[in-house]
Design an enzyme around this catalytic site. Structure first.
Site, mmCIF file in Angstrom:
data_model
loop_
_atom_site.group_PDB
_atom_site.id
_atom_site.type_symbol
_atom_site.label_atom_id
_atom_site.label_comp_id
_atom_site.label_asym_id
_atom_site.label_seq_id
_atom_site.Cartn_x
_atom_site.Cartn_y
_atom_site.Cartn_z
ATOM 1 N N LYS A 179 6.599 4.506 6.810
ATOM 2 C CA LYS A 179 6.212 3.254 7.481
ATOM 3 C C LYS A 179 7.331 2.229 7.327
ATOM 4 O O LYS A 179 7.586 1.728 6.237
ATOM 5 C CB LYS A 179 4.923 2.673 6.876
ATOM 6 N N GLU A 254 11.491 0.038 -5.434
ATOM 7 C CA GLU A 254 12.829 -0.554 -5.253
ATOM 8 C C GLU A 254 12.592 -1.986 -4.798
ATOM 9 O O GLU A 254 12.256 -2.229 -3.637
ATOM 10 C CB GLU A 254 13.607 0.224 -4.177
ATOM 11 N N CYS A 288 19.381 -6.515 -0.742
ATOM 12 C CA CYS A 288 18.699 -6.579 -2.045
ATOM 13 C C CYS A 288 19.679 -6.782 -3.192
ATOM 14 O O CYS A 288 19.382 -7.475 -4.151
ATOM 15 C CB CYS A 288 17.868 -5.328 -2.264
ATOM 16 N N GLU A 387 14.514 -15.221 -5.674
ATOM 17 C CA GLU A 387 15.287 -14.551 -4.620
ATOM 18 C C GLU A 387 15.069 -15.279 -3.293
ATOM 19 O O GLU A 387 13.928 -15.432 -2.847
ATOM 20 C CB GLU A 387 14.819 -13.094 -4.490
HETATM 21 P P1 NAD Z 1 7.827 -7.115 1.702
HETATM 22 O O1 NAD Z 1 7.437 -6.773 0.305
HETATM 23 O O2 NAD Z 1 7.210 -8.281 2.357
HETATM 24 O O3 NAD Z 1 7.543 -5.867 2.679
HETATM 25 C C1 NAD Z 1 8.072 -4.600 2.441
HETATM 26 C C2 NAD Z 1 7.169 -3.550 3.020
HETATM 27 O O4 NAD Z 1 5.934 -3.562 2.309
HETATM 28 C C3 NAD Z 1 6.803 -3.769 4.477
HETATM 29 O O5 NAD Z 1 6.827 -2.524 5.134
HETATM 30 C C4 NAD Z 1 5.397 -4.322 4.414
HETATM 31 O O6 NAD Z 1 4.634 -4.044 5.557
HETATM 32 C C5 NAD Z 1 4.859 -3.596 3.210
HETATM 33 N N1 NAD Z 1 3.752 -4.250 2.490
HETATM 34 C C6 NAD Z 1 3.501 -5.568 2.366
HETATM 35 N N2 NAD Z 1 2.398 -5.750 1.604
HETATM 36 C C7 NAD Z 1 1.986 -4.526 1.227
HETATM 37 C C8 NAD Z 1 0.899 -4.052 0.421
HETATM 38 N N3 NAD Z 1 0.017 -4.881 -0.161
HETATM 39 N N4 NAD Z 1 0.768 -2.722 0.224
HETATM 40 C C9 NAD Z 1 1.641 -1.865 0.785
HETATM 41 N N5 NAD Z 1 2.675 -2.243 1.574
HETATM 42 C C10 NAD Z 1 2.837 -3.569 1.783
HETATM 43 O O7 NAD Z 1 9.404 -7.197 1.675
HETATM 44 P P2 NAD Z 1 10.348 -7.605 2.860
HETATM 45 O O8 NAD Z 1 10.216 -9.065 3.059
HETATM 46 O O9 NAD Z 1 10.147 -6.700 4.005
HETATM 47 O O10 NAD Z 1 11.787 -7.248 2.269
HETATM 48 C C11 NAD Z 1 12.517 -8.104 1.465
HETATM 49 C C12 NAD Z 1 12.373 -7.710 0.012
HETATM 50 O O11 NAD Z 1 12.727 -6.339 -0.171
HETATM 51 C C13 NAD Z 1 13.333 -8.489 -0.872
HETATM 52 O O12 NAD Z 1 12.666 -8.827 -2.060
HETATM 53 C C14 NAD Z 1 14.444 -7.491 -1.151
HETATM 54 O O13 NAD Z 1 15.177 -7.720 -2.317
HETATM 55 C C15 NAD Z 1 13.663 -6.222 -1.243
HETATM 56 N N6 NAD Z 1 14.542 -5.068 -1.040
HETATM 57 C C16 NAD Z 1 14.777 -4.238 -2.102
HETATM 58 C C17 NAD Z 1 15.641 -3.157 -1.959
HETATM 59 C C18 NAD Z 1 15.936 -2.222 -3.100
HETATM 60 O O14 NAD Z 1 16.392 -1.115 -2.844
HETATM 61 N N7 NAD Z 1 15.721 -2.613 -4.340
HETATM 62 C C19 NAD Z 1 16.260 -2.933 -0.725
HETATM 63 C C20 NAD Z 1 16.000 -3.816 0.328
HETATM 64 C C21 NAD Z 1 15.129 -4.876 0.172
#
Ligand code: NAD
Length: 490
Positions: A179, A254, A288, A387
């Site tokens: 997803k 992650e 990230c 962040e």
């Molecule tokens: P987010 O947590 O809002 O969403 C990420 C994913 O989680 C989306 O697909 C979303 O639909 C899903 N999601 C949201 N709530 C959920 C729940 N309760 N249960 C299951 N899935 C759920 O993050 P974002 O805004 O899309 O991305 C930015 C964040 O991701 C930043 O904090 C960034 O640092 C992090 N990130 C981490 C890495 C890594 O490898 N460590 C890489 C890229 C981004």
């Protein structure tokens, strides 16, 4: 390239099908907020259950039964097909999240090598046999696939997340449900045709779309054995809780970061300025591992900050239409992300933080934000601790190595760090004391697929993606005792 036709159906069991939920999301172009699609399917419970059932069947009857050498052939073919389709996938990423086309092309190129790398492991998943220990007992240790696995991704580099999750899971013999983020679903939806033409048996890779509710259905599903999540620490916590509350599925997290970059006074100044500006601002800072807390030694601080400011202002001029190959920086992913970043700037002003440059929208308006440098924030100001996930860097000055390490580690995150110095002894000493999973010396950190990737502290949960660790995270360990002497053992 002409505008590609956007897919508006889920990809389940090698077929594009409408969502049984009957619900759809609207996706806007971050460049100007115009509507790209009002037909992005939202997978509901019935859709998720359907994907799990077909993935279970593929695990039990086709993909999960294929010998490693046969799995490798399909993964290699898929890598070739992905490579042929880089322009399409990059364009779809660009449309959905505003990534400049040049950047999107470079990131899309990182996917196929991951499938080739893990294809190499398919027929090399060796177990162990221990010597007979005198009591007539032989022991075998086997590594086996788990079953149906799922991946949930953030929006900022979807094709990399897809590859880092799906390739090792499939190499191990699992089947998968992926997803992408609701902010960048287009390239993932286009993968269905490529998956089918690579020859994966139906149900091996399924692509579903939707927001957090769809992700939550995956995290809490009783028949999914493993979930690999990339996203914010807040959502990661919820995924871990749902996994625990349902079937205790294995979880890889992650998560976010607030990574430090330490510039010592013996560093190559031009190199440090380059990585702290152009490299940091890649993808408009929506990375990230972006080192968004910069620590600079007092001796060089003034000159370093002057050069950095000039470079940020120069790069503001390279902000443009994502469709143009000339653009290095594009808009943020959507209006919500833009408002979030502007909210941080507002808070910074209240906290007495000084803006050396930026701190507002770019003259292009919309979701374009000026490359921003903030200084003089106290160690507990939100722009220093939280962040931001945008083109915003915060700077503090240090006097001693110990102070730099203390400031670097003074965070709840532990994803990555950078150290700039020409003294190898110092580089080794400092990297060994920094609490982070990924550290670069004399450059920014770019995650690769051959070494483990993941965060310490609240940036992860100890599990790793990439490298052999990434493969093992998708396998169960089984110990088999074979008794040659029949009868009681104790
Ligand atoms: P987010 O947590 O809002 O969403 C990420 C994913 O989680 C989306 O697909 C979303 O639909 C899903 N999601 C949201 N709530 C959920 C729940 N309760 N249960 C299951 N899935 C759920 O993050 P974002 O805004 O899309 O991305 C930015 C964040 O991701 C930043 O904090 C960034 O640092 C992090 N990130 C981490 C890495 C890594 O490898 N460590 C890489 C890229 C981004």
């Amino acid at each position: 390239m002409d505008s590609p036709k956007l897919k508006n159906q889920l990809f389940i069991n090698n077929e594009y099908i409408p969502p049984k939920s009957g619900h759809f999301l609207t996706l806007r172009n971050p460049r100007d907020d115009s509507i790209l699609s009002e037909q992005i399917p939202i997978a509901g419970k019935e859709d998720v259950d359907n994907a799990v059932v077909v993935a279970q069947t593929a695990f039990k009857t086709t993909w999960g039964r294929l010998p490693g050498v046969e799995r490798a052939k399909v993964l290699l073919k898929f890598a070739d097909i992905l490579e042929e389709n880089i322009p399409l996938l990059a364009r779809l990423e660009m449309l959905a999240m505003g990534q400049p086309i040049g950047v999107a092309m470079e990131l899309a190129k990182l996917g196929p090598p991951v499938f080739r790398y893990y294809a190499g492991y398919c027929d090399k998943i060796y177990g162990q046999m221990l010597p007979e220990d005198g009591n007539g007992e032989y022991s075998l240790v086997q590594y086996q696939p788990m079953g149906v696995c799922a991946g949930i991704a953030a929006w900022n580099a979807t094709m990399i997340f897809f590859a880092h999750k799906v390739a090792p899971a499939l190499a191990a013999g699992n089947t998968f449900i992926f997803k992408p983020s609701e902010k960048s679903p287009l390239a993932s939806l286009a993968l269905g045709d490529l998956i089918k033409s690579a020859g994966f048996p139906p149900g091996t890779i399924n692509i579903i779309t939707g927001g957090g509710e769809t992700g939550a259905l995956l995290a809490s599903h009783m028949n999914i054995r493993k979930i690999s999540f990339t996203g914010s620490s807040a959502a990661g916590r919820k995924v871990q809780q749902a996994a625990t509350a349902s079937n205790l599925k294995s979880v890889t997290l992650e998560l976010g970061g607030k990574s430090p970059s330490i510039i010592f006074d013996d560093a190559d100044m031009e190199n440090a300025v380059h990585h702290s500006s152009a490299s940091f601002l890649l993808n408009s800072g929506q990375v990230c591992v972006a080192a968004s807390r910069l620590l600079v030694h007092r001796k060089i601080a003034e000159s370093f900050m002057d050069q950095l400011k000039a470079r940020f202002e120069e790069l503001a001029g390279a902000m443009g239409d994502p469709e143009s190959p000339e653009s290095y920086l594009g808009p943020l992913a959507d209006r919500a992300q833009t408002e979030r970043v502007l909210g941080y700037f507002e808070q910074a002003r209240k906290d007495g933080v000084r803006f050396m440059t930026g701190g507002c929208k770019h003259e292009r308006g919309g979701n374009y934000i000026q490359p921003t440098i903030m200084v003089d924030g106290s160690p507990d100001s939100v722009t220093w601790t939280e962040e931001i996930f945008g083109p915003a860097l915060s700077i503090r000055i240090f006097d001693t190595e110990d102070e730099a390490i203390q400031l670097a580690n003074d965070t709840s995150y532990g994803l990555s760090a950078c150290v700039y110095t020409s003294d190898i002894a110092r580089a080794l000493r400092v990297t060994s004391l920094i609490e982070a999973g990924n550290i670069a010396v004399n450059s920014n950190y770019l995650p690769g697929h051959t070494v483990p990737f993941g965060g310490w502290k609240e940036s992860g949960n100890g599990s790793r993606e990439a490298g052999l660790a990434g493969l093992k995270s998708f396998m169960e360990t089984k110990s088999v005792l074979i008794n040659m002497k029949v009868g009681p053992r104790l």
